[in-house]
Design an enzyme around this catalytic site. Structure first.
Site, PDB file in Angstrom:
ATOM      1  N   ALA A 185     -10.640 -33.550  23.520  1.00 45.37           N
ATOM      2  CA  ALA A 185     -10.979 -33.942  24.897  1.00 45.37           C
ATOM      3  C   ALA A 185     -11.232 -32.740  25.816  1.00 45.37           C
ATOM      4  CB  ALA A 185      -9.899 -34.837  25.491  1.00 45.37           C
ATOM      5  N   ASP A 216      -5.277 -33.092  32.909  1.00 53.85           N
ATOM      6  CA  ASP A 216      -4.924 -32.971  31.487  1.00 53.85           C
ATOM      7  C   ASP A 216      -3.553 -33.584  31.215  1.00 53.85           C
ATOM      8  OD1 ASP A 216      -5.006 -32.338  28.790  1.00 53.85           O
ATOM      9  OD2 ASP A 216      -4.435 -30.243  29.066  1.00 53.85           O
TER      10      ASP A 216
HETATM   11 CA    CA Z   1      -5.708 -31.896  26.599  1.00 51.65          CA
END
Ligand code: CA
Length: 700
Positions: free
Chosen positions: A204, A326
């Protein structure tokens, strides 16, 4: 019928019932064949084996073994060590069945070990091409294997899922689970549920679309795939869940992948027939670029309850709606039965990166509680009536650059926690930290996933045109690592041990009243589960990141730990003098004295090279170094981590510097910068390294 002579019975017993010699093919075949659906459902219930990643489907990492306990731990000592000859991070949880151990090492290698002798039975190298190394954000690590009916299953950095014969290491089947033109990787351990091998992936940070898949354990055929974020809505949706999710996105997110990769946590409740999977952060991180009109962006940073038979979504809970930090929810998912407000509840627990400890009803997905287990400032609290976090005005860092806690490492990362049903405490390898987030005004999507000039696809960087909210900075003593004992019912920390640094290992708790954890400083430590009192420790040389396991062999309890420094927090830094080759350590009561002998390691000297560049050129070299080298190789003179400090690299390395940067070390995972850096630029980088080494030498 007359009585038979005694020798008849002796002969009968020897010939019919004696098990094969341990460690032989026949023995391994028979003990691994015994890992069936039923054995997995009953895993750990007084068994001396450790046959699935988190010890059992609840993933509680609580061993009922108590031969090693808080009264005799003084005599816990080393029984054997086995060097694996590896140099990068080891995150694996070893699985053990009747003394036969299976674990993975760097580059997705697999090892079968006879714990009775401390010998390698076989090893298997999937030959991952070196150029896949930079596709793994956080080192070429692997967290372990799954065992089922005589087979060993594991994922590889280049996206394959492989089934090996448990007794010989021969390939049974292998499948490619990802589009290799994209920046996918597998680091997580598969789980086997009802004859299906379940595997996710990572990526990601680079711009991929997450999913989790199930493959038939016998044939390797794919049974189902559940995407975690929607694709292009002008194309047919793969599932009703994707159609619903698309309502929560705006813009053209599918062009950037979207993220939501399921790279670690899974648990299974056989009674409810629910498979729980944690999903990752958005891609890119900064939501303004991913979904410019806002939205929750389902199913990022979520806990998904799937039907393991067909992969359909039963319920979900999103820990971080519209993630922009994140804040993955891929962290350890653990199941337990807890008495809450006088009522026995079947719960699911998670301490995701975002700093809140979640307790959910695992049947319905109802939020029971969510409380900060570490220092948090992105949200003031989680509103239990809406189930949503209440954010601060600065948290999304669009108007200002702001210090946000926790940072991208999370209050807790992949390092497994453990739940002890006797103390009713969850032991969390945790940390406190912050990071200055800003919205990168220059971000453009980089289709290559990773670019030497653009870095990862994040969309975050301090925006110099905007103010910095310095008042949002975390307290001065941060960052800090710690081990905390969290009470999931009373929702508070019962005890806490502070570590010197942040990147410490996963944990194990036992009926012996103990909690075990390795540290970044290379110590392996036992604490009293009730109080956190440190009652035993030994040095293992390198920093530890993997969790230990415990098991019985021929009636005796052993404790094993795989040591190999690396991972996200260990690539470019270390907290020990040396990083030793990857090694398995095994301990038992009555073993040798602690503090095993460590191999001699040469001290490294600062490189001496001729400096021909002027100060302006050196400045340019510094910028190029920061952009292209420092992410993995760290600060010059710091000593490096799992990867070398280039100021300490040998003369031979520096003589071949240009060729190494141009691809000659690609098999080792070093990227090829041909076409990305000119020969002049490579020379300027090396000049900067020489000049910095010279400066450091003068300071000595
Ligand atoms: Ca990450």
């Amino acid at each position: 019928m007359g009585a038979r002579p005694l020798y008849f019975y002796t002969f009968f017993i020897l010939s019919c019932c004696q098990s094969p010699e341990p460690g032989t093919n026949k023995h391994i075949k028979s003990v691994t064949a015994g890992i069936t659906d039923e054995a997995l459902v009953n895993a750990s219930a007084s068994s001396g084996d450790w046959i699935t990643y988190g010890l059992n489907y609840s993933e509680d990492r609580y061993s009922e073994l108590d031969q090693i306990n808080d009264t005799n731990i003084d005599s816990l000592g080393l029984v054997w060590t086995l060097e694996l000859g590896t140099r990068r991070g080891i995150e694996a949880t070893p699985l053990v069945v009747d003394g036969i151990m299976y674990l993975t090492g760097p580059w997705s290698k697999v090892y079968a070990v006879d714990t009775r002798k401390g010998n390698m039975i076989w090893s298997y190298n999937p030959e991952v091409p070196g150029y896949f190394g930079p596709k793994a954000c956080c080192d070429v690590v692997n967290r372990g294997v799954a065992l089922y009916e005589g087979k060993v299953f594991f994922g590889t950095i280049d996206g394959r899922l492989i089934s090996l014969d448990a007794s010989t290491g021969e390939v049974h089947w292998q499948v490619q689970t990802v589009d290799t033109s994209k920046y996918y990787s597998i680091t997580g351990a598969p789980r086997v549920v009802k004859g299906k091998v379940i595997i996710g992936n990572g990526g990601a940070e680079y711009g991929v679309r997450g999913y989790v898949s199930a493959y038939d354990a016998i044939t390797g055929d794919m049974d189902w795939r559940f995407y975690t974020v929607p694709g292009n809505p002008s194309e047919p949706f793969e599932s009703p869940a994707m159609e619903a999710a698309a309502e929560t996105w705006t813009g053209e997110w599918w062009k950037y992948g979207g993220g939501g990769t399921a790279w670690d946590a899974m648990a299974f409740d056989p009674d409810l027939n629910l498979l729980y999977v944690g999903t990752g952060n958005g891609s890119p991180w900064n939501r303004i670029y991913r979904s410019p009109g806002g939205g929750d962006n389902l199913y990022l940073s979520s806990i998904l309850a799937l039907n393991p038979d067909d992969g359909s979504l039963v319920w979900y809970y999103q820990t971080t709606p519209g993630d922009t930090w994140d804040y993955t929810a891929t962290q350890h998912i653990m199941l337990a039965d807890l008495e809450i407000n006088g009522k026995e509840r079947k719960v699911l627990m998670q301490a995701p990166k975002n700093g809140f400890f979640y307790v959910l009803d695992r049947e319905s997905g109802e939020l029971i509680s969510a409380d900060p287990y570490t220092y948090v400032n992105w949200a003031t609290h989680v509103d239990l009536s809406t189930g949503r976090p209440v954010e601060n005005d600065f948290s999304r860092y669009q108007e200002v650059n702001a210090y946000i806690s926790p940072n991208y490492y999370g209050g807790h990362n992949w390092q497994p926690m453990a739940f002890n049903p006797e103390t009713r405490l969850v032991y969390i390898p945790s940390r406190e930290n912050d990071f200055l987030y800003g919205s990168d005004p220059q971000w453009i999507y980089n289709e290559q996933g990773f670019s030497v000039n653009l870095g990862w696809n994040l969309g975050t960087a301090v925006d110099p045109s905007k103010a910095i909210r310095s008042d949002t900075a975390a307290p001065e003593n941060l960052p800090q690592g710690m081990l905390i004992a969290w009470d999931p019912v009373d929702k508070e920390v019962r005890w806490r041990v502070n570590h010197q640094t942040q990147w410490n290992a996963g944990v194990l708790t036992t009926a012996g009243g103990l909690v075990f954890q390795g540290t970044a400083e290379g110590q392996f430590v036992a604490y009293k589960a009730a109080t956190g009192e440190k009652i035993w420790e030994t040095s293992v040389g390198s920093g530890v990141i993997a969790p230990p396991v415990t098991y019985l062999v021929d009636g005796q309890q052993f404790l094993s730990l795989a040591v190999g420094w690396g991972g996200a927090g260990g690539l470019s830094e270390k907290n020990t003098e040396h990083v030793y080759p990857g090694t398995i350590y095994t301990f038992a009561i009555g073993g040798e004295e602690p503090n095993p002998k460590l191999p001699e390691m040469p001290r490294k000297a600062l490189i001496e090279g001729e400096i021909t560049a002027n100060s302006e050129e050196l400045e340019k070299g510094e910028t190029l170094f920061e952009l292209n080298c420092s992410l993995c190789h760290g600060t010059l003179g710091s000593g490096g981590g799992a990867l070398p400090d280039l100021a300490l690299s040998s003369k031979r390395i520096h003589e071949n510097f240009k060729y190494i940067v141009q691809g000659s070390f690609i098999a080792l995972g070093m990227p090829n910068f041909t076409g990305k850096l000119t020969e002049d630029e490579i020379n300027l980088i090396q000049q900067y390294i020489f000049a910095t080494a010279e400066k450091l030498r003068k300071q000595l």
